[in-house]
Enzyme design. Structure first.
Site, PDB file in Angstrom:
ATOM      1  CG  ASN A  68      75.942  97.717  46.463  1.00  0.00           C
ATOM      2  OD1 ASN A  68      75.267  98.506  45.593  1.00  0.00           O
ATOM      3  ND2 ASN A  68      76.453  98.026  47.463  1.00  0.00           N
ATOM      4  CE  LYS A 102      81.277  97.892  46.869  1.00  0.00           C
ATOM      5  NZ  LYS A 102      80.508  98.900  47.749  1.00  0.00           N
ATOM      6  NE  ARG A 162      72.847 100.170  48.857  1.00  0.00           N
ATOM      7  CZ  ARG A 162      73.842 101.040  49.426  1.00  0.00           C
ATOM      8  NH1 ARG A 162      74.990 100.570  49.438  1.00  0.00           N
ATOM      9  NH2 ARG A 162      73.640 102.059  49.998  1.00  0.00           N
ATOM     10  CG  HIS A 183      73.018 105.749  54.550  1.00  0.00           C
ATOM     11  ND1 HIS A 183      73.644 106.862  54.908  1.00  0.00           N
ATOM     12  CD2 HIS A 183      73.954 105.213  53.564  1.00  0.00           C
ATOM     13  CE1 HIS A 183      74.614 107.276  54.570  1.00  0.00           C
ATOM     14  NE2 HIS A 183      75.076 106.149  53.374  1.00  0.00           N
ATOM     15  NE  ARG A 243      77.513 112.703  49.218  1.00  0.00           N
ATOM     16  CZ  ARG A 243      76.777 111.284  49.440  1.00  0.00           C
ATOM     17  NH1 ARG A 243      75.765 111.295  49.852  1.00  0.00           N
ATOM     18  NH2 ARG A 243      77.756 110.255  49.371  1.00  0.00           N
ATOM     19  CG  ASP A 295      89.994 109.087  53.878  1.00  0.00           C
ATOM     20  OD1 ASP A 295      89.531 108.020  53.175  1.00  0.00           O
ATOM     21  OD2 ASP A 295      90.164 108.896  55.018  1.00  0.00           O
ATOM     22  CG  LEU A 300      84.162 108.612  59.686  1.00  0.00           C
ATOM     23  CD1 LEU A 300      83.366 109.925  59.507  1.00  0.00           C
ATOM     24  CD2 LEU A 300      85.534 109.191  60.304  1.00  0.00           C
ATOM     25  N   GLY A 301      81.928 106.063  62.094  1.00  0.00           N
ATOM     26  CA  GLY A 301      81.332 105.468  63.258  1.00  0.00           C
ATOM     27  C   GLY A 301      81.806 104.189  63.915  1.00  0.00           C
ATOM     28  CD  GLU A 302      81.223  99.556  61.154  1.00  0.00           C
ATOM     29  OE1 GLU A 302      82.334  98.993  60.944  1.00  0.00           O
ATOM     30  OE2 GLU A 302      80.334  99.607  60.397  1.00  0.00           O
ATOM     31  CD  GLU A 362      74.594  99.645  53.591  1.00  0.00           C
ATOM     32  OE1 GLU A 362      73.889 100.537  53.292  1.00  0.00           O
ATOM     33  OE2 GLU A 362      76.021  99.826  53.505  1.00  0.00           O
TER      34      GLU A 362
HETATM   35  P1  ADP Z   1      81.244 104.743  52.131  1.00  0.00           P
HETATM   36  O1  ADP Z   1      80.903 103.367  52.364  1.00  0.00           O
HETATM   37  O2  ADP Z   1      80.344 105.939  52.547  1.00  0.00           O
HETATM   38  O3  ADP Z   1      82.349 105.260  51.095  1.00  0.00           O
HETATM   39  P2  ADP Z   1      82.880 104.204  54.587  1.00  0.00           P
HETATM   40  O4  ADP Z   1      81.897 103.723  55.405  1.00  0.00           O
HETATM   41  O5  ADP Z   1      83.810 103.313  54.208  1.00  0.00           O
HETATM   42  O6  ADP Z   1      82.179 105.332  53.522  1.00  0.00           O
HETATM   43  O7  ADP Z   1      83.588 105.378  55.473  1.00  0.00           O
HETATM   44  C1  ADP Z   1      84.694 106.257  54.915  1.00  0.00           C
HETATM   45  C2  ADP Z   1      85.081 107.200  56.094  1.00  0.00           C
HETATM   46  O8  ADP Z   1      85.385 106.585  57.114  1.00  0.00           O
HETATM   47  C3  ADP Z   1      86.507 107.868  55.540  1.00  0.00           C
HETATM   48  O9  ADP Z   1      86.448 109.262  55.820  1.00  0.00           O
HETATM   49  C4  ADP Z   1      87.518 107.332  56.390  1.00  0.00           C
HETATM   50  O10 ADP Z   1      88.733 108.033  56.757  1.00  0.00           O
HETATM   51  C5  ADP Z   1      86.962 106.738  57.660  1.00  0.00           C
HETATM   52  N1  ADP Z   1      87.706 105.709  58.208  1.00  0.00           N
HETATM   53  C6  ADP Z   1      87.580 104.408  57.832  1.00  0.00           C
HETATM   54  N2  ADP Z   1      88.330 103.524  58.742  1.00  0.00           N
HETATM   55  C7  ADP Z   1      88.768 104.448  59.651  1.00  0.00           C
HETATM   56  C8  ADP Z   1      89.810 104.238  60.764  1.00  0.00           C
HETATM   57  N3  ADP Z   1      90.024 102.943  61.076  1.00  0.00           N
HETATM   58  N4  ADP Z   1      89.899 105.315  61.495  1.00  0.00           N
HETATM   59  C9  ADP Z   1      89.261 106.481  61.216  1.00  0.00           C
HETATM   60  N5  ADP Z   1      88.512 106.988  60.116  1.00  0.00           N
HETATM   61  C10 ADP Z   1      88.109 105.667  59.305  1.00  0.00           C
END
Ligand code: ADP
Length: 397
Positions: free
Chosen positions: A9, A16, A91, A180, A241, A283, A333-335, A383
């Site tokens: 990547n 990466k 990628r 994505h 964004r 963040d 965030l989702g995880e 990914e």
């Molecule tokens: P990208 O790959 O698009 O740069 P990420 O998938 O790493 O982004 O997501 C970053 C976002 O996820 C940030 O806003 C961060 O605050 C949030 N995040 C990451 N880890 C945690 C966590 N343990 N708890 C809450 N939010 C988190």
């Protein structure tokens, strides 16, 4: 027999790398080069056999990073001979309408990737540079490109043509492409596997919620609709964004605030979203968990706009799919954020969806209750593994 395949990547200032042994999907080593092009040397981080190390090294270009990487693989005896590596999967940000799926890269394909640069000026040229560096360093290897856009090439025209004069689609390629794709495809596959269901039988909504964020509606294993558009700016509000806004705001601000098109571009890409509304940070952790009392910004409102937008998009995609069998959360965030998941699902109970607070709080694989008609899942994205899977499949073909 096992085959070693790399996933690459390359970004403008980073590269990466992960090496997998296939088909068993064993991750052998993971590396990251940063500070490419700054003229001050590179930083190199690797994780190997449970040890993570970060160091400063000499070099300045992508080619320097590739040369260092190959020496490192030999020195650590991760490979005895570089010929053990059979392919490199890259990628690539934009495949336009040219690439409907991952593709073996020969001279013609490389030129096509470069020709798509106007659609992704920050990404395609560096992705092409990464491919060239590996072509030169590992001439025996096959190079494969895996595109962020190609998963969404199955969308119907009604979901990708913008209601502006049609000639802009024909002459300039202005349409929804979506991004994505590798992540949406991967988590959907993984969820089907965990549920022991055939992917083709499921109506799925995947929520990739990171710094960049997008949703995808999937039926029959194919992307039906996604929230990013002509560029990754569209759809949800994100870290910096703005996502979808009334487009006439931009000429209005240009005129009334005397902003240039560069000012506007910076505002919508780098100064908006969570940062713009909260006036604290891009963040989510800073905004949700940090001590925000010292600021006069709008942290709660900013997070509220984000989760409301996610919920509205889930609702509209369920309508587009004509139902919903699985809802998936992934990315930073989702995880990790139970609050973002909880608030994004609040009000969706009418779909038959019920979150179990305890399972949600502890980031379980399935965070819905036993009675929930729709399983809600947390599936970590990967990914790199998807890139290597696609590459392995192409080699087989
Ligand atoms: P990208 O790959 O698009 O740069 P990420 O998938 O790493 O982004 O997501 C970053 C976002 O996820 C940030 O806003 C961060 O605050 C949030 N995040 C990451 N880890 C945690 C966590 N343990 N708890 C809450 N939010 C988190």
């Amino acid at each position: 027999m096992s085959q070693k395949i790399m996933a690459i990547n390359s970004g403008s200032s980073s590269l990466k790398f992960q090496l997998f042994s296939m088909p068993e999907e064993e991750l052998l080593v993971k590396c990251l080069f940063e500070r490419i092009g700054l003229g001050q040397g590179l930083t190199f981080t690797y994780t190997y056999q449970g040890v993570k190390e970060k160091m400063a090294i000499a070099g300045n270009t992508h080619a320097d990073a590739v040369a260092y990487l190959l020496d490192f693989l030999l020195a650590k005896e991760i490979v005895a001979d570089l010929k053990e590596i059979v392919a490199v999967g890259h990628r690539v940000a934009h495949g336009g309408e040219t690439f409907q799926s991952a593709s073996l890269i020969e001279e013609a394909e490389l030129q096509q990737i470069e020709a798509l640069s106007p659609l992704a000026p920050l990404h395609n040229p560096v992705n092409a540079m990464g491919i060239k560096a590996f072509q030169k360093a590992l001439p025996h290897c096959r190079q494969v490109a895996v595109f962020d856009t190609s998963f969404h090439q199955t969308m119907a025209a009604k979901n990708y043509i913008y209601p502006i004069p049609y000639k802009y689609y024909e002459e300039d390629g202005i349409r929804r492409y979506g991004f994505h794709g590798t992540s949406h495809a991967y988590v959907a596959q993984e969820a089907a596997k965990h549920l022991n269901k055939d992917l083709a039988d499921l109506k799925i909504i995947t929520c990739h919620l990171g710094n960049g964020a997008s949703l995808c509606g999937i039926a029959n294993g194919e992307s039906v609709i996604t929230s990013m558009g002509f560029t990754p700016l569209a759809g949800l509000m994100m870290g910096t964004r703005c996502g979808d806004i009334d487009p006439s705001i931009l000429p209005f601000l240009q005129k009334n605030k005397g902003l240039s098109s560069e000012d506007i571009d910076r505002m919508i890409n780098h100064e908006s979203g969570l940062l713009g509304v909260s006036e604290i940070s891009s963040d989510f952790r800073d905004v949700m968990e940090g001590d925000v009392s010292q600021y006069d910004g709008n942290p709660e409102l900013a997070v509220d706009i984000f989760t409301t937008k996610v919920k509205q998009t889930i609702g509209s995609y369920a309508a587009e799919l004509g139902g919903l069998d699985v809802l998936i959360f992934t990315a930073g965030l989702g995880e990790n954020s139970y609050e973002i998941r909880r608030d994004s699902c609040q009000g969706l109970e009418f779909l038959g969806l019920e979150i179990d607070p305890e399972k949600n709080f502890t980031n379980q694989l399935i965070i819905s209750t036993e009675n929930s008609k729709i399983p809600v899942m947390v599936v970590p994205t990967n990914e790199e593994l998807m890139i290597v899977r696609d590459t392995f499949e192409i080699l087989g073909a």
